[in-house]
Design an enzyme around this catalytic site. Structure first.
Site, PDB file in Angstrom:
ATOM      1  N   CYS A   2       0.822  -1.210   0.000  1.00  0.00           N
ATOM      2  CA  CYS A   2       0.000   0.000   0.000  1.00  0.00           C
ATOM      3  C   CYS A   2       0.860   1.265   0.000  1.00  0.00           C
ATOM      4  O   CYS A   2       1.984   1.263   0.482  1.00  0.00           O
ATOM      5  CB  CYS A   2      -0.874   0.042   1.241  1.00  0.00           C
ATOM      6  N   ARG A  27       4.639   0.591  -6.139  1.00  0.00           N
ATOM      7  CA  ARG A  27       4.592  -0.282  -4.966  1.00  0.00           C
ATOM      8  C   ARG A  27       3.581  -1.416  -5.140  1.00  0.00           C
ATOM      9  O   ARG A  27       3.598  -2.374  -4.387  1.00  0.00           O
ATOM     10  CB  ARG A  27       4.225   0.547  -3.727  1.00  0.00           C
ATOM     11  N   TRP A  76      -3.200  -2.564  -1.547  1.00  0.00           N
ATOM     12  CA  TRP A  76      -2.805  -3.884  -2.053  1.00  0.00           C
ATOM     13  C   TRP A  76      -3.468  -4.864  -1.102  1.00  0.00           C
ATOM     14  O   TRP A  76      -3.083  -4.982   0.060  1.00  0.00           O
ATOM     15  CB  TRP A  76      -1.290  -3.995  -2.015  1.00  0.00           C
ATOM     16  N   ASN A 102      -1.183   1.240   6.057  1.00  0.00           N
ATOM     17  CA  ASN A 102      -0.325   0.305   5.341  1.00  0.00           C
ATOM     18  C   ASN A 102       0.177  -0.701   6.366  1.00  0.00           C
ATOM     19  O   ASN A 102       0.645  -0.299   7.416  1.00  0.00           O
ATOM     20  CB  ASN A 102       0.844   1.091   4.716  1.00  0.00           C
ATOM     21  N   GLY A 103       0.047  -1.990   6.084  1.00  0.00           N
ATOM     22  CA  GLY A 103       0.506  -3.006   7.037  1.00  0.00           C
ATOM     23  C   GLY A 103      -0.605  -3.989   7.341  1.00  0.00           C
ATOM     24  O   GLY A 103      -1.600  -4.066   6.622  1.00  0.00           O
ATOM     25  N   GLU A 489      18.674 -15.691 -10.606  1.00  0.00           N
ATOM     26  CA  GLU A 489      18.205 -14.307 -10.723  1.00  0.00           C
ATOM     27  C   GLU A 489      17.584 -14.066 -12.108  1.00  0.00           C
ATOM     28  O   GLU A 489      16.541 -13.426 -12.221  1.00  0.00           O
ATOM     29  CB  GLU A 489      19.378 -13.354 -10.445  1.00  0.00           C
ATOM     30  N   LYS A 493      13.681 -12.956 -12.840  1.00  0.00           N
ATOM     31  CA  LYS A 493      13.312 -11.798 -13.679  1.00  0.00           C
ATOM     32  C   LYS A 493      12.300 -12.238 -14.734  1.00  0.00           C
ATOM     33  O   LYS A 493      11.301 -11.579 -14.985  1.00  0.00           O
ATOM     34  CB  LYS A 493      14.544 -11.203 -14.380  1.00  0.00           C
ATOM     35  N   GLU A 496       8.863 -12.958 -13.086  1.00  0.00           N
ATOM     36  CA  GLU A 496       8.096 -11.860 -12.490  1.00  0.00           C
ATOM     37  C   GLU A 496       7.593 -10.840 -13.488  1.00  0.00           C
ATOM     38  O   GLU A 496       6.507 -10.312 -13.313  1.00  0.00           O
ATOM     39  CB  GLU A 496       8.841 -11.200 -11.317  1.00  0.00           C
ATOM     40  N   HIS A 512      19.294 -35.474 -12.850  1.00  0.00           N
ATOM     41  CA  HIS A 512      18.711 -36.180 -11.704  1.00  0.00           C
ATOM     42  C   HIS A 512      17.191 -36.052 -11.691  1.00  0.00           C
ATOM     43  O   HIS A 512      16.566 -36.269 -10.656  1.00  0.00           O
ATOM     44  CB  HIS A 512      19.322 -35.668 -10.397  1.00  0.00           C
ATOM     45  N   LYS A 611       6.540  -3.566  -4.867  1.00  0.00           N
ATOM     46  CA  LYS A 611       7.963  -3.231  -4.791  1.00  0.00           C
ATOM     47  C   LYS A 611       8.519  -3.511  -3.407  1.00  0.00           C
ATOM     48  O   LYS A 611       9.607  -4.034  -3.256  1.00  0.00           O
ATOM     49  CB  LYS A 611       8.149  -1.753  -5.162  1.00  0.00           C
TER      50      LYS A 611
HETATM   51  O1  M6R Z   1      13.500  -4.493  -0.808  1.00  0.00           O
HETATM   52  P1  M6R Z   1      14.130  -5.847  -0.736  1.00  0.00           P
HETATM   53  O2  M6R Z   1      15.482  -5.910  -1.388  1.00  0.00           O
HETATM   54  O3  M6R Z   1      14.200  -6.391   0.672  1.00  0.00           O
HETATM   55  O4  M6R Z   1      13.166  -6.808  -1.548  1.00  0.00           O
HETATM   56  C1  M6R Z   1      13.366  -8.188  -1.564  1.00  0.00           C
HETATM   57  C2  M6R Z   1      12.550  -8.834  -2.668  1.00  0.00           C
HETATM   58  O5  M6R Z   1      11.186  -8.607  -2.453  1.00  0.00           O
HETATM   59  C3  M6R Z   1      12.937  -8.309  -4.053  1.00  0.00           C
HETATM   60  O6  M6R Z   1      14.296  -8.502  -4.323  1.00  0.00           O
HETATM   61  C4  M6R Z   1      12.104  -9.015  -5.145  1.00  0.00           C
HETATM   62  O7  M6R Z   1      12.459 -10.361  -5.228  1.00  0.00           O
HETATM   63  C5  M6R Z   1      12.296  -8.291  -6.482  1.00  0.00           C
HETATM   64  N1  M6R Z   1      11.021  -7.879  -7.001  1.00  0.00           N
HETATM   65  C6  M6R Z   1      12.911  -9.117  -7.533  1.00  0.00           C
HETATM   66  O8  M6R Z   1      13.057  -8.389  -8.717  1.00  0.00           O
END
Ligand code: M6R
Length: 616
Positions: A2, A27, A76, A102-103, A489, A493, A496, A512, A611
């Site tokens: 949020c 966010r 959110w 927020n929370g 990684e 990407k 997501e 395996h 985010k």
């Molecule tokens: O703000 P942070 O680095 O703690 O966030 C951790 C993950 O949520 C963040 O790296 C997430 O995996 C990214 N969206 C990946 O691109």
């Protein structure tokens, strides 16, 4: 998650609130709302499900809502589906209190029951409506003012929150309360702002206060006063933000993600130079400014990395590099797992928490858990003033600037640099690296920004390839050692932002079980930048290809024999083997980006993602 904004000043509030919410869109959200009041009049609340555009249409860009004070919110969903009724702001039973949150209020069910027994009714399924009614309950029960009512609420609720609240009987004021979810107060010329994050207000002011945990604030047009839970005033410094507003704009790029991919040479260079003595390559690495001189570094006998998502991948890379350069035992744990397991840790362990936002709920909880176990903590954090930055014993700030795209790129690259720096410094402090070796590695680090720049030059070829494969439903990423982490990684990407199912596999593990999934035309991205492992991974690549897999190879210039096996090869410049992920990740980021472009999806705000993940 949020987003919260607030405004008090001489201008009409609603357009400013909408603009602030737009800047917090990254966010992640599913509905939005505003509450604006004109003088001492009752706040007018407007809410909408879906994109901010709908809220803007409902309010004629904010013009339809008169008034100079207001709060706004992007939601959110956590408690209750995305809907207009569940969108914030929420209003207490008799409209004395209106608030955004927020929370997560963990004990909201119990509080909801308690308030029902006291005559309260509900129109939404949210924990926020409960919180707003609880503030109202204390206000009336004890006949106290807003600060006391908020303090009593904060003592009673469990969970996390950033709250911005207006009280009908206190016009000209917005109140705020915070525990674990971020909230900043911006100070302009005769006007004040509230926001979840700096980019929301960066074009209006660069002077901000960071609210501390379990603190409250009373904001008026002419300033802000902070209070602790006892209601005592808390002095707080005003921080001047160094980024300018352009740093949080797309500029010439179509998406923030692409802009941020191109900002990596700068992010890497700025971060690196901030840890060189006097900013000079020849002077070497120095962590004494953050309280970790060599004498201190050599006191640790193990390192524990804790993080989530991409930051966890950085921890995995940190593990490989630190073990090798410093000869120290290293563990890496997912923050969400670490906090719920009884991991035995040696007392002289340095716990490194990596987080771009510095607000990730699981990482923050893991940091607190590590502190409770008596460990020394080091935060690797991008957002200055964030919770993890404030609560860690030592902080390495990455200087990536504001990262807006949900998919991290430049912050990831800057975090890698922080891990390399820590590894070299620890290696030198522990006598595992000679001064000569440390300075050779530092020299190589200083060459990385130029090499990243070069890696970006190949983007047209990658775009061509990515577009060709954008219709694929699956992709596999294989590699060994650090290449395997690059694969993890790259695969994240791809998942997501382009919604292509993908898996990263340690190349040696494929046979395996997973190799059964390889069939005619399956896309397999094979990362092979580690020269020692090249022949082994090449054999795995051949196994894939002989089963019909379509092979994209990613290796360093010079390894041209890969052309004989792979269907398409991308090269990155050579570097020290410890630092290869800084280069191999660039084509993988570009690949995910261009697949997403070809699919026409929302790259900067992928579905279901946020985010900053401020809930568990
Ligand atoms: O703000 P942070 O680095 O703690 O966030 C951790 C993950 O949520 C963040 O790296 C997430 O995996 C990214 N969206 C990946 O691109």
């Amino acid at each position: 998650m949020c987003g919260i904004v607030g405004y008090l000043g001489p201008k009409q509030a609603a357009p400013i609130l909408l603009d602030g919410l737009r800047r917090l869109e990254y966010r992640g959200y599913d509905s939005a709302g505003l509450a604006v009041r004109d003088g001492a009049g009752d706040p007018v609340v407007v809410r909408a499900k879906g994109r901010l555009r709908i809220l803007a249409e409902k309010t004629n860009g904010g013009d339809a809502l008169p008034g100079n004070i207001g709060i706004g919110h992007t939601r959110w969903a956590t408690h209750g589906e995305p809907s207009e009724a569940n969108a914030h702001p929420h209003i207490s039973l008799d409209a004395s209190v209106v608030g955004v949150h927020n929370g997560i209020i963990e004990n909201y069910q119990e509080l909801r029951e308690k308030l029902i027994n006291n005559g309260y009714t509900y129109y939404s399924q949210t924990d926020t409506e409960v919180a707003v009614n609880l503030v109202d309950y204390y206000l009336k029960k004890y006949k106290v003012g807003p600060i006391d009512a908020l303090a009593k609420t904060m003592v009673r609720v469990r969970g996390t929150y950033a709250l911005a609240v207006m009280f009908r009987d206190f016009p000209g004021e917005i109140y705020a309360a915070r525990k674990d979810s971020p909230l900043i107060i911006g100070q302009g010329e005769n006007e004040m702002f509230l926001a979840s994050d700096v980019p929301a207000i960066l074009d209006r002011t660069r002077d901000v206060y960071y609210m501390g945990n379990l603190e409250m604030a009373r904001v008026r047009q002419d300033g802000v006063t902070f209070f602790d839970l006892n209601g005592d005033a808390v002095p707080k410094p005003l921080t001047h933000i160094e980024w300018d507003a352009a740093a949080a704009e797309k500029g010439e790029f179509e998406h923030f993600m692409m802009k941020e991919i191109h900002e990596q040479p700068r992010a890497v260079s700025d971060t690196l130079h901030s840890f060189l003595r006097g900013g000079q390559e020849e002077a070497g690495i120095d962590l004494s400014d953050i309280g970790l001189p060599d004498e201190r570094l050599k006191e640790f006998d193990s390192v524990l990395f804790v993080a989530c998502g991409s930051a966890y991948h950085v921890g995995m890379i940190g593990q490989y590099v630190l073990e090798d350069l410093a000869g120290i035992p290293v563990r890496v744990e997912l923050a969400s797992e670490f906090r719920y397991r009884n991991l035995p840790v040696l007392p002289k362990t340095l716990c490194v928490v990596i987080s771009q936002s510095g607000e990730t709920a699981d990482s923050l909880a893991a940091l607190r858990e590590a502190k409770a176990r008596g460990l020394t903590t080091l935060g690797i954090v991008n957002v200055i003033g964030s919770s993890i930055a404030r609560e860690s014993d030592h902080v390495m700030h990455t200087l990536a600037g504001p990262e807006i795209a949900v998919a991290t790129t430049k912050a990831f690259s800057a975090q890698l640099i922080a891990c390399y720096i820590l590894s070299i410094a620890m290696g030198r402090a522990r006598g595992n690296l000679t001064d000569g070796a440390a300075s050779q590695l530092t020299k190589e680090l200083c060459a990385l920004p130029g090499k990243i720049e070069r890696s970006l030059e190949d983007k047209e070829r990658i775009q061509w390839f990515a577009t060709k494969f954008s219709g694929h439903r699956d992709a596999f990423f294989i590699g060994r050692g650090l290449d395997y982490v690059a694969c993890m990684e790259g695969s994240l990407k791809m998942k997501e932002i382009s919604y292509v199912h993908s898996e990263a596999y340690a190349a040696g593990e494929l046979k395996h079980g997973t190799i059964s999934l390889i069939e005619e035309g399956t896309l397999v991205v094979c990362v092979m930048t580690q020269s020692e492992l090249f022949p082994k991974t090449l054999s795995n690549a051949m196994e894939v290809q002989s089963r019909g897999g379509y092979l994209m190879g990613l290796t360093s210039y010079g390894n041209y024999s890969l052309e004989d096996t792979a269907d398409f090869v991308v090269y990155t410049p050579k570097t020290d083997p410890h630092f290869t992920v800084s280069l191999s990740i660039i084509p993988l980021q570009l690949m995910a980006y261009y697949v997403a472009v070809a699919k026409g999806v929302d790259i900067d705000k992928p579905r279901n993602l946020a985010k900053s993940v401020t809930v568990e």
